[in-house]
Design an enzyme around this catalytic site. Sequence first.
Site: not given
Ligand code: IMP
Length: 194
Positions: A168, A114
């Site tokens: 999601v 994300d």
């Molecule tokens: P990042 O550090 O922002 O890339 O976040 C990654 C983490 O956020 C993932 O391992 C997920 O646990 C959580 N995450 C990001 N997007 C979603 C979503 O749409 N639904 C549920 N968890 C999410």
Amino acid sequence: MFPEIDRVLIGRETIARRVRELGASLASDLRRDIEGGGASAGDGDRVVIIPIMSGAMVFGADLIRELPLKLRLELVAVSSYPGRSLESKGAAIRSELPRTLGGRHVVIVDDILDSGQTIAMVRRLVEEQAPVSVRACVLLRKDVPRAVSEAEGARAEYVGFDIPDEFVVGYGLDYDGYYRNYPEIATLRREALA
Ligand code: IMP
Ligand code: MG
């Protein structure tokens, strides 16, 4: 059983098929690396898979069974979406990485890329130990501007599906700790998102 589920974005069979494909390409790339790695790497005991808990629990469990290789599994816990938040609050590590990644081929596995902070942080910690190779494999990649750049490590070499910027759940992904056991990738009804 799950009245809060709104719309299924990716169904069971589609996920299963894609996980098999990801496993096949990961396995063949790892095998090529191991064979090209000289005598010391020839024992085939050089692969470490690191699923990021808890989101990658379901994906990781399916993915490792598509890797017919000698490998070790090391779990790491990171939290980034505490409770009912829909936005990344920055990644915080909740468990130590093993100190045994030097000289290994490491594969970081996560449910979704994300903002990229989680993968970038774990990648940095892995790289400090001088592994032979580091790869990241995610089931989903969200189409969002990322807080951290690809050069800073916010990238995945293997991606199951690119999805739009929607929240999601299912197949390991949660909202406030729930819906990880929902077998497909789906959105939640607006009313369910407090
Ligand atoms: P990042 O550090 O922002 O890339 O976040 C990654 C983490 O956020 C993932 O391992 C997920 O646990 C959580 N995450 C990001 N997007 C979603 C979503 O749409 N639904 C549920 N968890 C999410
Ligand atoms: Mg997670």
